[in-house]
Enzyme design. Sequence first.
Site, PDB file in Angstrom:
ATOM      1  N   GLY A 541       0.831  -1.189   0.000  1.00 54.16           N
ATOM      2  CA  GLY A 541       0.000   0.000   0.000  1.00 54.16           C
ATOM      3  C   GLY A 541       0.861   1.231   0.000  1.00 54.16           C
ATOM      4  O   GLY A 541       2.082   1.151   0.030  1.00 54.16           O
ATOM      5  N   GLY A 544       0.355   9.469  -0.258  1.00 48.33           N
ATOM      6  CA  GLY A 544       1.153  10.678  -0.138  1.00 48.33           C
ATOM      7  C   GLY A 544       2.192  10.608   0.965  1.00 48.33           C
ATOM      8  O   GLY A 544       3.242  11.214   0.881  1.00 48.33           O
ATOM      9  N   GLY A 546       4.026   7.928   2.025  1.00 50.60           N
ATOM     10  CA  GLY A 546       5.126   6.975   1.888  1.00 50.60           C
ATOM     11  C   GLY A 546       4.577   5.637   1.424  1.00 50.60           C
ATOM     12  O   GLY A 546       3.590   5.594   0.711  1.00 50.60           O
ATOM     13  N   SER A 547       5.232   4.542   1.820  1.00 47.45           N
ATOM     14  CA  SER A 547       4.809   3.229   1.339  1.00 47.45           C
ATOM     15  C   SER A 547       4.639   2.251   2.490  1.00 47.45           C
ATOM     16  O   SER A 547       5.283   2.389   3.526  1.00 47.45           O
ATOM     17  CB  SER A 547       5.857   2.648   0.390  1.00 47.45           C
ATOM     18  N   LYS A 562       5.313   0.618   7.638  1.00 44.96           N
ATOM     19  CA  LYS A 562       5.006   1.852   6.901  1.00 44.96           C
ATOM     20  C   LYS A 562       6.208   2.773   6.949  1.00 44.96           C
ATOM     21  O   LYS A 562       6.630   3.211   8.009  1.00 44.96           O
ATOM     22  CB  LYS A 562       3.799   2.499   7.556  1.00 44.96           C
ATOM     23  N   ASP A 658      -9.528  11.167   8.798  1.00 43.18           N
ATOM     24  CA  ASP A 658      -9.500  10.609   7.441  1.00 43.18           C
ATOM     25  C   ASP A 658     -10.172   9.241   7.408  1.00 43.18           C
ATOM     26  O   ASP A 658      -9.596   8.254   6.969  1.00 43.18           O
ATOM     27  CB  ASP A 658      -8.060  10.539   6.917  1.00 43.18           C
TER      28      ASP A 658
END
Length: 847
Positions: A541, A544, A546-547, A562, A658
């Site tokens: 995944g 914005g 990072g990964s 993450k 969010d």
Amino acid sequence: MAAMTCLVQLILSLVNFPFFLHAVETDYASAELPNTWRNNDFISRGSVDFVDGSTIRSILLNTSNPANFPAFGCGFYGRKTTNSFYFAVFAVEATSDSTIIESGSPQILWIANRDNPVKDNATLEFTGDGNLVLTDADGMFIWSSNTSDRSVNYMNITGNGTLMLVEFNGLELFSTTVWSSLDYPINTWLPGQTIEEGQRLIASVSASNWTPGQFFLSFANDNLYAFIQSSPPQVYLQVFNEGAESKQFRTGRLELEYTRQTIAARFTSETEKFQFLRLDTDGHLRVYQWDRANASEVADILTDNRGICAYPTVCGKYGICSNGQCSCPVGNNGDTSYFQQLNSSAGCRQATPLSCQSTHLHSFIELPNVSYFSFVAAISDTDIESCKHACLENCSCKAAFFHYNSNNLSGNCSLPSQIFSLMSTSPVLDRYNSTSFIKVQRSTLVPASPASPSPSPPLARKKSIRIELIIGPLVAALIFTFNLIGASVHILRKRGSIEEEGRRKTEDDWEKSLNLATNLPTRFNYEDLRSATENFNKRIGGGGFGSVFEGTLGDGTKIAVKRLDRLGQGRKEFLAEVKTIGSIHHVNLVRLIGFCIGNSNRILVYEHMNNGSLDKWIFHKNPATTLKWEIRKNIILDIAKGLAYLHEDCRMRIAHLDVKPENILLDGSFNAKLSDFGLARPIDRSQSHVITQMRGTRGYLAPEWLSRRITEKVDVYSFGVVILEIVCGRRNLDFSQPDEDDYLLLPVLKQKAEQNQLFDMADNCIEGIQQNAEEVVKMIRIAIWCLQSDYNKRPSMSMVLKVLEGLLTMEPISDYSFLTSTLVEAPAEVVMVPSSPQPASILSGPR
Ligand SMILES: *[C@@H]1O[C@H](CO)[C@@H](O)[C@H](O)[C@H]1NC(C)=O
Ligand SMILES: *[C@@H]1O[C@H](CO)[C@@H](O)[C@H](O)[C@H]1NC(C)=O
Ligand SMILES: *[C@@H]1O[C@H](CO)[C@@H](O)[C@H](O)[C@H]1NC(C)=O
Ligand SMILES: *[C@@H]1O[C@H](CO)[C@@H](O)[C@H](O)[C@H]1NC(C)=O
Ligand SMILES: *[C@@H]1O[C@H](CO)[C@@H](O)[C@H](O)[C@H]1NC(C)=O
Ligand SMILES: *[C@@H]1O[C@H](CO)[C@@H](O)[C@H](O)[C@H]1NC(C)=O
Ligand SMILES: *[C@@H]1O[C@H](CO)[C@@H](O)[C@H](O)[C@H]1NC(C)=O
Ligand SMILES: *[C@@H]1O[C@H](CO)[C@@H](O)[C@H](O)[C@H]1NC(C)=O
Ligand SMILES: *[C@@H]1O[C@H](CO)[C@@H](O)[C@H](O)[C@H]1NC(C)=O
Ligand SMILES: *[C@@H]1O[C@H](CO)[C@@H](O)[C@H](O)[C@H]1NC(C)=O
Ligand SMILES: *[C@@H]1O[C@H](CO)[C@@H](O)[C@H](O)[C@H]1NC(C)=O
Ligand SMILES: *[C@@H]1O[C@H](CO)[C@@H](O)[C@H](O)[C@H]1NC(C)=O
């Protein structure tokens, strides 16, 4: 739909009545010659000042693009504050009536005059003979397409972000492309575009200065390489593996193509969204995806298996990168006098610059287990002493890099003439042993350390003695001067070390406060995480921030790792977040197991959730994975519990900010947990919080975001949207709906609510939905309750939970006018305040 019909009509009208053209104001994607546009707000058609400080004065704009695509345009792009503008092709978000949305961040896809910006009142002229000419305000010629007398009569901006000069005969519907911006690459690479042998993609100097910088991508030996400019250029990245003809990444691929004696590489995007590649100012080749009026990074080509240290400027010149942390070369016995640390982007400076006039003072600092991003063997199969000797013999050699063979003490030797960042290597992980020898100039004031005997040839030493004899009478004066210099060097050095100590002290303070903090999750070291994720290999995944990578700890625990963007948060904020999130535990919140922090690494380690995120399971378009009603109901209950705990029960009360299906994860048994607290903020009764980071997601934002003053009730609104999406099996904001009016779910909901036919909303394909009609309608009513635009009327999460559990009933709502079709965009900055207490009147008490 409407726009499409309009376009078809337009084309028909063009075919039939070419003279009609000037009257058609909406024909904005192409222009006929002759024509002149002046770079100022009054004459340009769509002049927009963006939130990021840039301005676009558009000349052409093509808005008839698929969903998930931006509008493409060309025009003047630049900054009013510095009065510098470019003629550019750009991607922006625009409404179907061609109004550019200013809250977005325009993406520049091509530039005509990248090293010659123009001023206000510069002109772009599409001349009568078919040439496109850019002239500055003072009349100076800047750029032209060189297409005079080649039958050009139209300039078009196409649906794939290309500016074209075409020969177009309206009557025969026939057009030939004479000139295309695709043939003159700048720093971006569009889907379908090829980069050929002889062409270069050149990174810009900085985000606001488009002058060609030091990184470029081009072909050599039938492969595509990234280089840093130096003489000769140094390779730091090879795009295609040896023998491979394509390079696959998560959202697309690059492929080699052989055409008529030339070789080219094509970029193909494999998603429905608009994507492009860009060679960034830091030398990374990144994939960007258009998303809500902005482009966000979705992949960094090749970094994941090379590591961030393999980039030439990561630690500046002579800086040694180790797990993303930078340091300067240190001589034998810890001698730090050879290099001074500048700031991290500038790297390290040699205390005494190398001089070809006094090569007898050249010597080496030996750095075992250190290597260089670029290794071009100058001498193969040699020994380490010959390698060093070859470097000392040649004054343009700045370092000797040695890679051992695996079976003996011989190896290869590389002798570059300019040194960028160095990188530490691990013989075990990288499968090679290497030692670097950095050439330094011994100062006459600093005696050579006895541990590194001067390897300078005897001849040079003799020469210097002779010079000393000749200048004998001056020696006394020189000694005096040297003493002065020596004293000031000493003072400077001392000051430096005091600063160094200060820095170390705050680091130590943090380390201390870390050690004292209780309830802190495990602190991992970078190497452990690197091996747990097999070198950040399996990306599951990202966004914005990072990964996210999948990994397995030594004890077999599966984890989600993450890795945050390097430039995101500061150390202090990151640790504050870790402390906050690490100390809250709830069965419906994804657990933070640990973290890792180094100079530039910010990594969070979460429990792994087998079934991934909710969005993969609820939408109608994936019939294979749609969940039955019973499971959906439980998921809603789980989310409500998680949110209620966050808002009201946990010690640190928190707003998530969010809430959306992507941030709700499912374990193996479909228990739902909230995740991604990157945007979460404490709800502090005594304090408001200014939020400037990234904010929320379009389609889930409550109306009060527009007022820039929000409370934790924005989560209740987003939760309402998520309930609807779960029940209706579609997104609230869904551009794939056949009818434009149905892009948003809420207006449909309003209509059904007013007709008292709420059950029509439910997705018929959900197993068990018919049998539970009453429950389904109640669930939709709860959603409506949460979606009220007045946040004071919206229930708290604990009330929602009680209604879901049947402990409370809610009063019916009769006026549904708040279910409007306005789509809320997040502003750049909002203030988060606590909500006022719930008025009791909305409740009808326990039943
Ligand atoms: C640009 O031109 C207009 C009229 O042609 C003039 O009024 C304006 O002052 C000029 N702007 C600059 C910055 O020279
Ligand atoms: C146009 O021609 C000039 C002179 O021949 C050349 O310097 C320039 O690069 C050309 N421009 C383009 C866009 O091809
Ligand atoms: C250029 O624009 C004209 C007029 O809008 C259009 O008919 C034509 O098809 C376009 N040509 C290309 C190559 O897109
Ligand atoms: C604008 O984009 C649409 C859709 O991508 C394309 O069909 C059309 O030709 C473009 N207009 C021009 C003038 O090229
Ligand atoms: C872009 O669109 C034009 C016309 O619409 C087409 O001729 C061209 O091949 C397209 N380019 C790419 C890279 O897809
Ligand atoms: C757009 O994206 C960039 C990089 O992903 C980010 O730095 C910037 O803040 C974003 N801008 C907006 C307005 O969201
Ligand atoms: C770092 O140092 C260089 C040269 O000394 C300077 O140009 C640059 O502005 C500095 N950058 C920062 C972030 O201080
Ligand atoms: C180099 O790395 C190897 C293996 O990790 C280690 O055994 C050795 O001590 C390192 N050498 C130095 C000088 O750090
Ligand atoms: C040294 O170079 C030779 C030929 O260029 C190559 O075959 C060999 O693998 C290299 N050895 C090392 C240790 O890099
Ligand atoms: C070291 O090993 C390489 C093979 O890895 C071989 O080619 C070379 O001749 C050997 N060098 C010496 C000095 O033994
Ligand atoms: C000295 O080194 C440079 C690059 O490091 C190389 O280009 C040059 O040929 C070398 N000169 C000699 C005489 O070996
Ligand atoms: C290379 O590294 C391995 C593993 O650390 C070690 O066993 C070996 O002795 C090293 N070889 C040399 C030549 O340093």
